[in-house]
Each structure stands twice: as structure tokens, then as C-alpha cells.
Design an enzyme around this catalytic site. Structure first.
Site, PDB file in Angstrom:
ATOM      1  N   HIS A 241     -59.446 -17.936   3.874  1.00 29.44           N
ATOM      2  CA  HIS A 241     -59.401 -19.383   3.687  1.00 29.44           C
ATOM      3  C   HIS A 241     -57.993 -19.876   4.011  1.00 29.44           C
ATOM      4  O   HIS A 241     -57.025 -19.291   3.516  1.00 29.44           O
ATOM      5  CB  HIS A 241     -59.774 -19.749   2.247  1.00 29.44           C
TER       6      HIS A 241
ATOM      7  N   HIS B 152     -68.988 -29.255   1.442  1.00 30.65           N
ATOM      8  CA  HIS B 152     -69.043 -27.872   0.950  1.00 30.65           C
ATOM      9  C   HIS B 152     -70.203 -27.682  -0.031  1.00 30.65           C
ATOM     10  O   HIS B 152     -70.076 -27.042  -1.079  1.00 30.65           O
ATOM     11  CB  HIS B 152     -67.715 -27.458   0.290  1.00 30.65           C
TER      12      HIS B 152
ATOM     13  N   HIS C 144     -68.598 -26.210   8.448  1.00 28.62           N
ATOM     14  CA  HIS C 144     -68.734 -25.639   7.099  1.00 28.62           C
ATOM     15  C   HIS C 144     -69.262 -26.690   6.129  1.00 28.62           C
ATOM     16  O   HIS C 144     -68.960 -26.647   4.940  1.00 28.62           O
ATOM     17  CB  HIS C 144     -67.381 -25.096   6.644  1.00 28.62           C
TER      18      HIS C 144
ATOM     19  N   TYR D  72     -70.751 -20.356   0.884  1.00 25.19           N
ATOM     20  CA  TYR D  72     -71.204 -19.210   0.079  1.00 25.19           C
ATOM     21  C   TYR D  72     -72.098 -18.255   0.878  1.00 25.19           C
ATOM     22  O   TYR D  72     -72.657 -17.309   0.317  1.00 25.19           O
ATOM     23  CB  TYR D  72     -71.949 -19.681  -1.188  1.00 25.19           C
TER      24      TYR D  72
ATOM     25  N   ASP E 105     -62.187 -20.511   6.364  1.00 26.08           N
ATOM     26  CA  ASP E 105     -63.064 -21.536   5.815  1.00 26.08           C
ATOM     27  C   ASP E 105     -62.271 -22.578   5.024  1.00 26.08           C
ATOM     28  O   ASP E 105     -61.153 -22.322   4.562  1.00 26.08           O
ATOM     29  CB  ASP E 105     -64.087 -20.912   4.857  1.00 26.08           C
ATOM     30  N   ASP E 106     -62.907 -23.751   4.847  1.00 26.29           N
ATOM     31  CA  ASP E 106     -62.545 -24.777   3.859  1.00 26.29           C
ATOM     32  C   ASP E 106     -61.420 -25.710   4.263  1.00 26.29           C
ATOM     33  O   ASP E 106     -61.169 -26.684   3.565  1.00 26.29           O
ATOM     34  CB  ASP E 106     -62.201 -24.158   2.500  1.00 26.29           C
TER      35      ASP E 106
END
Length: 245
Positions: A194, A107, A103, A144, A52-53
Site C-alpha cells: 500500500h 473502497h 480499486h 480485500y 493499493d489505496d
């Protein structure tokens, strides 16, 4: 070829040459689908490694290098704010056989946005990726892991959560993170990491080495669906895809 994502990896997915024609094609359900039962599927255990991210210029290339050296494909749920300036990284991901997912753009928690903000967060990123990549359909991971029922219905994509979470954002302790992964991974697991932390990149590569030594085979999330004979449904949440009992 780009949408079918036929991944013919020696010793792992060669038997899926025909079966992966079945892969997820949202909005195109009228197309003929090959019955998975007609094809001999390779034996597991299988695991999907997800990130992610990102992407992040300082860490994602190191991760991609390590995955490429190991012949491993992963799934990257990217943030829209990180697309600009990292376009070549995203093209490289697709070229090297990784799956790319959504995603959100900023965010933002999809449990706290209204319909207009949901579409700004999700569709803006979806459109940006469609303009950059050959891929046109993208699975969604809400930040989340939180999303309201109404926003699930708006997603227009399967919602991919996870079953293994070492909470790598909380520290730089690769040994602790690796221990959590090895203790909780099972056939059909979806691992969350991540690609924006150097320690997480090291954790990921150590986990790949250790799990491969245990016989695990790494696949993208959509490949895992195909291997389990499941068609992912828009708006449905998935945490893992274990083998049939």
C-alpha cells in the site's frame, strides 16, 4: 503509444519492442495481434509490484521518486476518493510508465454490493480516470480481494489479486514485511503493498533492491501478461503469472 505502453527499459524489456504491440486491448479484439512466439523474450525472473489505496500526497511521491531512481515500473490500484487533489500524481504515474488500475471509488467490498452499487463503485472511478489519463482501459482489484461471481461478470476488466502479501497495513515493521516478501516471492509473483504508509514505502524500496540483487526484473501487471504470452480476460481472477512449465 499510451495504450500500447511500450516500455523499452535497457537490459530488461528492449526485446519486447515488437511483442508488446500485443498488449491487452479490451473491446478491441478485432485488431491484429502479433504472435509473441515470433519475438525473443528476455529471461526472467519477473515480478509485478502493486500498490493499493492511494494515491496519497504524503507518501506516493516519495515512492515514485524511489522507483524512478531504480528504473522500476509498478502498478497502482487507486481509490476514487483519493483522485481529487491528487490528479498531478496520477498523471505523473502514467508519464513515468506505471500502470494504473481500479480499486473502487469508496473502497467498498465488491462481495457486498448489488449491481447498481457495483457500477457506482467501479464505473464512476473508471470514468474519472478516463477523463484524466491517456489510458482508457483499467484492470480491477477488488478491495480485500473479495467479489461475487455476478460482480465478476460485471467487471468489464481482468481481476488482479496477488500471491505475496506481507500485510503491511497491520504494522510498521519493515523488517518483518521485507522478510515475508523475500521468503515468498517467485518468478511471476504479484506483490501487494500500500502506498499510503511511510513504512510500506520503505519496505517496497528495500524489497526492490533486494530482489534486483537476486536477478528479479520488475514489470507492470500488463507487461507480465505479455511476457507470459497470455491475454487477460475480463471477469477472470489472476493471482500470479508463473513461467510456462
Amino acid at each position: 503509444m499510451s495504450r500500447l505502453r511500450i516500455m523499452l527499459r535497457a537490459g530488461t524489456l528492449a526485446a519486447l519492442a515488437g511483442a508488446l504491440v500485443w498488449l491487452w486491448l479490451p473491446g478491441r479484439h478485432g485488431r491484429e495481434q502479433a504472435a509473441l512466439s515470433e519475438f525473443p523474450l528476455p529471461a526472467g525472473p519477473f515480478v509485478a509490484l502493486t500498490f493499493d489505496d492511494g494515491p496519497r500526497a504524503g507518501t506516493t511521491p516519495v515512492l515514485l521518486d524511489g522507483l524512478n531512481q531504480r528504473g522500476v515500473h509498478a502498478t497502482f490500484f487507486v481509490v476514487g476518493e483519493n483522485v481529487e487533489g491528487n490528479e498531478e500524481l496520477l498523471v505523473r504515474m502514467e508519464r513515468e510508465g506505471h500502470q494504473i488500475g481500479l480499486h473502487t471509488f469508496h473502497h467498498r467490498s465488491l462481495a457486498e454490493v448489488n449491481a447498481a452499487d457495483f457500477y457506482r463503485e467501479v464505473d464512476t472511478l473508471r470514468d474519472a480516470l478516463r477523463g484524466l489519463l491517456d489510458q482508457q482501459d483499467f484492470m480491477l482489484r477488488p478491495p480485500y480481494g473479495m467479489i461475487t461471481p455476478s460482480n465478476r461478470a460485471r467487471a468489464g476488466a481482468p481481476i488482479i489479486l496477488w500471491s505475496v502479501d506481507p500485510e503491511d497495513w497491520s504494522d510498521q515493521d519493515t523488517a518483518r514485511q521485507l522478510s515475508v516478501i523475500l521468503d515468498t516471492t517467485e518468478d511471476g509473483a504479484i506483490i501487494l503493498l500500500h502506498d499510503i504508509y511511510p513504512s510500506s514505502v520503505e519496505t517496497a524500496l528495500q524489497a526492490v533492491d533486494a530482489l534486483m540483487a537476486q536477478g528479479y526484473k520488475f514489470v507492470t501487471v500488463e507487461e507480465l501478461f505479455a511476457l507470459r504470452g497470455q491475454q487477460p480476460e475480463c471477469g477472470q481472477e489472476y493471482r500470479k503469472l508463473p513461467p510456462p512449465e
